[in-house]
Design a protein around this motif. Sequence first.
Motif, PDB file in Angstrom:
ATOM      1  N   ARG A  10      67.264  40.028 126.544  1.00  0.00           N
ATOM      2  CA  ARG A  10      66.707  38.660 126.509  1.00  0.00           C
ATOM      3  C   ARG A  10      66.591  38.086 127.917  1.00  0.00           C
ATOM      4  NH1 ARG A  10      67.239  34.122 128.000  1.00  0.00           N
ATOM      5  NH2 ARG A  10      69.155  34.853 128.976  1.00  0.00           N
ATOM      6  N   SER A  12      64.255  34.732 130.187  1.00  0.00           N
ATOM      7  CA  SER A  12      63.346  33.594 130.063  1.00  0.00           C
ATOM      8  C   SER A  12      61.928  34.068 130.356  1.00  0.00           C
ATOM      9  CB  SER A  12      63.750  32.491 131.040  1.00  0.00           C
ATOM     10  OG  SER A  12      64.969  31.918 130.638  1.00  0.00           O
ATOM     11  N   ARG A  14      58.178  33.630 130.999  1.00  0.00           N
ATOM     12  CA  ARG A  14      57.347  32.529 131.523  1.00  0.00           C
ATOM     13  C   ARG A  14      55.884  32.950 131.693  1.00  0.00           C
ATOM     14  NH1 ARG A  14      62.389  31.600 134.408  1.00  0.00           N
ATOM     15  NH2 ARG A  14      63.412  29.772 133.517  1.00  0.00           N
ATOM     16  N   TYR A  63      55.531  19.302 128.332  1.00  0.00           N
ATOM     17  CA  TYR A  63      56.110  20.152 129.394  1.00  0.00           C
ATOM     18  C   TYR A  63      54.949  20.765 130.167  1.00  0.00           C
ATOM     19  CZ  TYR A  63      59.293  23.433 131.683  1.00  0.00           C
ATOM     20  OH  TYR A  63      60.022  24.142 132.611  1.00  0.00           O
ATOM     21  N   TRP A 118      64.232  28.970 126.798  1.00  0.00           N
ATOM     22  CA  TRP A 118      64.875  27.666 126.542  1.00  0.00           C
ATOM     23  C   TRP A 118      64.220  26.617 127.439  1.00  0.00           C
ATOM     24  CZ3 TRP A 118      69.757  26.721 123.950  1.00  0.00           C
ATOM     25  CH2 TRP A 118      70.402  27.863 123.456  1.00  0.00           C
ATOM     26  N   ILE A 119      63.856  25.483 126.885  1.00  0.00           N
ATOM     27  CA  ILE A 119      63.287  24.402 127.691  1.00  0.00           C
ATOM     28  C   ILE A 119      63.961  23.083 127.318  1.00  0.00           C
ATOM     29  CG2 ILE A 119      61.202  23.058 128.195  1.00  0.00           C
ATOM     30  CD1 ILE A 119      59.615  25.649 127.583  1.00  0.00           C
ATOM     31  N   ALA A 120      64.647  22.525 128.329  1.00  0.00           N
ATOM     32  CA  ALA A 120      65.268  21.207 128.143  1.00  0.00           C
ATOM     33  C   ALA A 120      64.613  20.155 129.033  1.00  0.00           C
ATOM     34  CB  ALA A 120      66.759  21.278 128.443  1.00  0.00           C
ATOM     35  N   ALA A 121      63.904  20.597 130.078  1.00  0.00           N
ATOM     36  CA  ALA A 121      63.371  19.661 131.083  1.00  0.00           C
ATOM     37  C   ALA A 121      62.010  19.104 130.668  1.00  0.00           C
ATOM     38  CB  ALA A 121      63.271  20.370 132.429  1.00  0.00           C
ATOM     39  N   LYS A 155      69.359  40.009 136.377  1.00  0.00           N
ATOM     40  CA  LYS A 155      70.214  38.943 135.821  1.00  0.00           C
ATOM     41  C   LYS A 155      71.140  38.444 136.921  1.00  0.00           C
ATOM     42  CE  LYS A 155      70.175  39.143 130.917  1.00  0.00           C
ATOM     43  NZ  LYS A 155      68.968  38.328 130.848  1.00  0.00           N
ATOM     44  N   ARG A 157      74.162  36.347 137.654  1.00  0.00           N
ATOM     45  CA  ARG A 157      75.275  35.689 136.977  1.00  0.00           C
ATOM     46  C   ARG A 157      76.521  35.749 137.856  1.00  0.00           C
ATOM     47  NH1 ARG A 157      71.383  34.760 134.110  1.00  0.00           N
ATOM     48  NH2 ARG A 157      71.292  34.916 131.845  1.00  0.00           N
TER      49      ARG A 157
END
Length: 169
Positions: A10, A12, A14, A63, A118-121, A155, A157
């Motif tokens: 997984r 993001s 885009r 968005y 995931w999109i929060a902005a 990744k 992290r």
Amino acid sequence: MEYFDLINKRYSVRAYKPEPIEEVKLQAVLEAARLAPTAANRQPFQLIVIHTSGREADLQRIYRRDWFTQAPLIICACGVPRLSWVRDDQRRYLDVDVAIVMDHLILAATTLGLGTCWIAAFNSRAAREVLSLPEDIEPLLFTPLGYPADQAGPKERKSVSELVRYEKW
Ligand SMILES: Cc1cc2nc3c(=O)[nH]c(=O)nc-3n(C[C@H](O)[C@H](O)[C@H](O)COP(=O)(O)O)c2cc1C
């Protein structure tokens, strides 16, 4: 797919291909979300499935990224505060519940070869207007849902030693 392969795979996404998602895959992803655990099993969420075709201009108000409307579908995960569990110190667990639901949905999508991000902005006011959301429903997260047209990067992290402390006994 084995679980550790899945969480490594997984990322993001885009950039998306415009090709449609099979109905059976959409239903599987929604079923995964339905099975998510929530505090006191209150299930204080609603998912909105949005078809992007022809809605690009409106959705870009929510968005403003080209890739947001490239996929055939967008999912909006909403919380329903009046249904959510509240701890005795008044701490509300709505965001935790909706995050778990989203994680189930996103990992199921990955298993099926679908991309997500995931999109929060996003612009919450635009989301309310465009989706005609009632007052008592709170948009918390969005993700496009479609076939990826990009590739995962490395990744990045923190190390386990930075993130984990063992309690001394
Ligand atoms: C709660 C949450 C909100 C996020 N909001 C956005 C966002 O608004 N826009 C975006 O491009 N990525 C967003 N992301 C994606 C993160 O930037 C991304 O997960 C992180 O950089 C790790 O990269 P990876 O998902 O490719 O492993 C969000 C991720 C989470 C978990």
